[in-house]
Design a protein around this motif. Sequence first.
Motif, PDB file in Angstrom:
ATOM      1  N   MET A   2       5.523  -4.936   3.031  1.00 52.28           N
ATOM      2  CA  MET A   2       5.564  -3.917   1.997  1.00 52.28           C
ATOM      3  C   MET A   2       4.148  -3.548   1.549  1.00 52.28           C
ATOM      4  N   VAL A   3       3.258  -4.518   1.529  1.00 45.15           N
ATOM      5  CA  VAL A   3       1.869  -4.249   1.149  1.00 45.15           C
ATOM      6  C   VAL A   3       1.217  -3.326   2.172  1.00 45.15           C
ATOM      7  N   ALA A   5       2.738  -1.182   4.144  1.00 38.30           N
ATOM      8  CA  ALA A   5       3.339   0.146   4.009  1.00 38.30           C
ATOM      9  C   ALA A   5       2.752   0.886   2.810  1.00 38.30           C
ATOM     10  N   CYS A   6       2.513   0.177   1.716  1.00 40.86           N
ATOM     11  CA  CYS A   6       1.915   0.813   0.538  1.00 40.86           C
ATOM     12  C   CYS A   6       0.476   1.240   0.820  1.00 40.86           C
ATOM     13  N   LEU A   7      -0.272   0.422   1.542  1.00 47.53           N
ATOM     14  CA  LEU A   7      -1.639   0.798   1.900  1.00 47.53           C
ATOM     15  C   LEU A   7      -1.669   2.031   2.799  1.00 47.53           C
ATOM     16  N   LEU A   9       0.622   4.352   2.852  1.00 49.32           N
ATOM     17  CA  LEU A   9       1.015   5.483   2.009  1.00 49.32           C
ATOM     18  C   LEU A   9      -0.154   5.965   1.154  1.00 49.32           C
ATOM     19  N   VAL A  10      -0.938   5.044   0.632  1.00 53.65           N
ATOM     20  CA  VAL A  10      -2.115   5.416  -0.147  1.00 53.65           C
ATOM     21  C   VAL A  10      -3.128   6.143   0.733  1.00 53.65           C
ATOM     22  N   SER A  11      -3.308   5.673   1.966  1.00 52.97           N
ATOM     23  CA  SER A  11      -4.259   6.346   2.857  1.00 52.97           C
ATOM     24  C   SER A  11      -3.778   7.749   3.208  1.00 52.97           C
ATOM     25  N   MET A  42       3.146   3.615  10.387  1.00 45.19           N
ATOM     26  CA  MET A  42       4.358   3.505   9.572  1.00 45.19           C
ATOM     27  C   MET A  42       5.595   3.349  10.449  1.00 45.19           C
TER      28      MET A  42
END
Length: 84
Positions: A2-3, A5-7, A9-11, A42
Amino acid sequence: MMVLACLLLVSIMVGLWRVILGPSRIDRLIAIQLFGTAGTAMLLLLSQSQSMPALLDVALIFALLAALLSAALVQYLRSNLHDD
């Protein structure tokens, strides 16, 4: 996972910001290349977390299309640069 995937998404969000407000065409081109790389990553994460090996094939095709799109954009920008 999940971390990661969040990184990613932020990029992608930072890349979108660069596409909208980028000071030059090169900045926008690199941000578009980031979309292809982050989108492929992703899909690979989704494939691993959902145990769907078919997504690996989709990620491979997406990576190939992103590379072709980048080459086409470079050619387009090069031809527009000479027309100005």
